[in-house]
Design a protein around this motif. Structure first.
Motif, PDB file in Angstrom:
ATOM      1  N   ASP A  32      -8.051   7.283   2.287  1.00 41.28           N
ATOM      2  CA  ASP A  32      -7.024   8.105   2.450  1.00 41.28           C
ATOM      3  C   ASP A  32      -6.345   7.988   3.720  1.00 41.28           C
ATOM      4  O   ASP A  32      -6.399   7.109   4.522  1.00 41.28           O
ATOM      5  N   SER A  74      -3.573  11.409   1.097  1.00 43.73           N
ATOM      6  CA  SER A  74      -3.569  12.406   0.152  1.00 43.73           C
ATOM      7  C   SER A  74      -4.379  12.035  -1.128  1.00 43.73           C
ATOM      8  O   SER A  74      -4.477  12.642  -2.064  1.00 43.73           O
ATOM      9  N   ARG A  75      -4.938  10.861  -0.899  1.00 45.31           N
ATOM     10  CA  ARG A  75      -5.588  10.422  -2.232  1.00 45.31           C
ATOM     11  C   ARG A  75      -6.995  10.786  -2.334  1.00 45.31           C
ATOM     12  O   ARG A  75      -7.517  11.023  -1.396  1.00 45.31           O
ATOM     13  N   ASP A  98     -11.362   9.927  -7.020  1.00 42.59           N
ATOM     14  CA  ASP A  98     -11.061   9.029  -8.124  1.00 42.59           C
ATOM     15  C   ASP A  98      -9.942   8.112  -8.029  1.00 42.59           C
ATOM     16  O   ASP A  98      -9.982   6.980  -8.324  1.00 42.59           O
ATOM     17  N   ASP A  99      -8.759   8.675  -7.312  1.00 42.76           N
ATOM     18  CA  ASP A  99      -7.579   7.621  -7.037  1.00 42.76           C
ATOM     19  C   ASP A  99      -8.108   6.375  -6.262  1.00 42.76           C
ATOM     20  O   ASP A  99      -7.460   5.397  -6.674  1.00 42.76           O
ATOM     21  N   VAL A 100      -8.728   6.748  -5.035  1.00 40.80           N
ATOM     22  CA  VAL A 100      -9.273   5.724  -4.170  1.00 40.80           C
ATOM     23  C   VAL A 100     -10.055   4.550  -5.038  1.00 40.80           C
ATOM     24  O   VAL A 100      -9.885   3.531  -5.157  1.00 40.80           O
ATOM     25  N   GLU A 112     -10.035   4.327  -8.357  1.00 40.02           N
ATOM     26  CA  GLU A 112      -9.407   3.485  -9.302  1.00 40.02           C
ATOM     27  C   GLU A 112      -8.592   2.534  -8.684  1.00 40.02           C
ATOM     28  O   GLU A 112      -8.105   1.461  -9.428  1.00 40.02           O
ATOM     29  N   HIS A 113      -7.670   2.699  -7.771  1.00 41.22           N
ATOM     30  CA  HIS A 113      -6.618   1.983  -7.290  1.00 41.22           C
ATOM     31  C   HIS A 113      -7.129   0.968  -6.103  1.00 41.22           C
ATOM     32  O   HIS A 113      -6.388  -0.062  -5.675  1.00 41.22           O
ATOM     33  N   GLN A 114      -8.186   1.208  -5.426  1.00 39.32           N
ATOM     34  CA  GLN A 114      -8.604   0.561  -4.198  1.00 39.32           C
ATOM     35  C   GLN A 114      -9.909  -0.239  -4.257  1.00 39.32           C
ATOM     36  O   GLN A 114     -10.048  -1.305  -3.692  1.00 39.32           O
ATOM     37  N   ASP A 130     -10.971  15.925  -1.858  1.00 38.88           N
ATOM     38  CA  ASP A 130     -11.718  16.555  -2.986  1.00 38.88           C
ATOM     39  C   ASP A 130     -12.364  17.920  -2.477  1.00 38.88           C
ATOM     40  O   ASP A 130     -12.187  19.007  -3.060  1.00 38.88           O
ATOM     41  N   GLN A 186       2.886  18.632  -7.162  1.00 39.17           N
ATOM     42  CA  GLN A 186       2.056  17.336  -7.576  1.00 39.17           C
ATOM     43  C   GLN A 186       2.998  16.064  -6.760  1.00 39.17           C
ATOM     44  O   GLN A 186       3.038  15.006  -7.349  1.00 39.17           O
ATOM     45  N   TYR A 226       3.852  10.623  -1.031  1.00 43.02           N
ATOM     46  CA  TYR A 226       4.358  10.366  -2.296  1.00 43.02           C
ATOM     47  C   TYR A 226       5.145   9.068  -2.519  1.00 43.02           C
ATOM     48  O   TYR A 226       6.116   9.255  -1.593  1.00 43.02           O
TER      49      TYR A 226
END
Length: 264
Positions: A10, A54-55, A58-60, A62-64, A84, A235, A240
Motif C-alpha cells: 500500500d 489506501s489499498r 484483500d485488494d493487495v 487480488e491485484h498485486q 485493515d 468510497q 483513487y
C-alpha cells in the motif's frame, strides 16, 4: 539470472510522504531507493513496484500478489494490512490468516520474501484501540516471518522513528527522512552496502503545554482525520484512479527519473 526486486503493498511501499514529482505518482519512497542501491551493486538488477496507497489486504492480494508471482522475482517485499487495522470492526485472526496465505503464495516463487512490522505510531489517545490491534498484528507478522523463513525488518523496534520529523503531518505516513531510514534498514537486512546519507534530525522537541496539545489535536482531526473519513464514506480513498508506479520491471541503473519521463 538477473536479480529482480518486486515490491507489493500500500502507501507504505508506494512511497507516500517521500514527495518527488520526478517519479511516477509523485512519490519516491524507500523501495525506489533500495532498488537504486541494489542496481549500484549489480547494474543488471530489475525492479517493479505494484504498491498503491489506501489499498486493504484483500485488494493487495487480488491485484498485486498474482502479478508479483508472474514476474518471477528473486526478492519480493510485502506490506499490507495496515489499512485493515483502521477499519471500525475487524477480526484480527482473520486478517492474519489472509496475510499468512499471501506470504505463503509469494514464498512459492522461491524468492526471498521481505516483511515488515508496523511502527507503534501514537496517533491520539482517542485511538488507543488501534495501537492494541497494531501490536497484535506485529506479533502475528513476526510469527509468519519465522514460519516462512522470511526476512523481517522490525520497523516497530526502530528508535529513530520516535522523532516527529520522521513522519508526515498526518501521523500515518513516513516523511522523506523516514523513507531514507527505512531504505537503509532494508539494505542492512539484505546485507547490501549503500550510499544513503542519514541526517541527524536533532533533539526531540520539548513537551507541549495542554493548550498546545489541544490545538494540535484539533488541527489533526480537522486537517487529516475528517477528510480521510469523508473519502472512505464516498468510497473514493486517497489515490483513487492511480495506477502502479512501476508495473513492469525496469532497470534502475538506466536512470529511474529518465524512465519516469518516458513513461509519461
Amino acid at each position: 539470472m538477473a536479480h529482480r526486486f518486486v515490491a507489493v503493498g500500500d502507501s507504505f511501499t508506494e512511497g507516500v510522504g517521500d514527495w518527488d514529482e520526478r517519479f511516477p505518482n509523485g512519490v519516491r519512497g524507500w523501495a525506489d531507493r533500495v532498488a537504486r542501491q541494489l542496481a549500484k551493486a549489480d547494474p543488471a538488477t530489475e525492479y517493479a513496484n505494484l504498491a498503491l496507497r489506501s489499498r486493504v489486504l484483500d485488494d493487495v492480494v487480488e491485484h498485486q500478489v498474482e502479478a508479483a508471482v508472474a514476474l518471477n522475482p528473486t526478492l519480493v517485499s510485502f506490506f499490507a494490512g495496515g489499512n485493515d487495522i483502521l477499519q471500525i470492526r475487524i477480526d484480527m485472526a482473520d486478517v492474519l490468516a489472509r496475510y499468512e496465505a499471501a506470504v505463503a503464495k509469494l514464498a512459492t516463487t522461491g524468492a526471498r520474501v521481505l516483511l515488515f512490522t508496523s511502527y507503534d505510531v501514537r496517533l491520539s489517545p482517542l485511538l488507543e484501540p488501534l495501537r492494541i490491534r497494531n501490536n497484535q498484528f506485529n506479533r502475528g507478522i513476526r510469527q509468519v516471518a519465522l514460519e516462512h523463513d522470511a526476512l523481517l525488518v522490525d520497523h516497530w523496534a526502530m528508535r529513530p522513528y520516535a522523532h516527529p520529523r520522521m513522519w508526515e503531518p498526518d501521523r500515518l505516513h513516513m516523511s522523506r527522512h523516514g523513507h531514507r531510514y527505512l531504505a537503509a534498514a532494508v539494505l542492512r537486512t539484505l546485507e547490501v552496502d549503500h550510499t544513503i546519507t542519514l541526517r541527524d534530525l536533532g533533539d526531540l522537541p520539548p513537551g507541549r503545554t495542554p493548550r498546545e496539545w489541544l490545538t494540535d489535536e484539533w488541527d489533526w482531526w480537522n486537517g487529516w482525520v475528517r477528510p480521510a473519513l469523508g473519502r472512505r464514506w464516498r468510497q473514493q480513498p486517497e489515490g483513487y484512479g492511480l495506477t502502479a508506479k512501476w508495473p513492469q520491471p525496469i532497470r534502475p541503473a538506466e536512470g529511474m527519473k529518465k524512465q519516469a519521463r518516458v513513461r509519461v
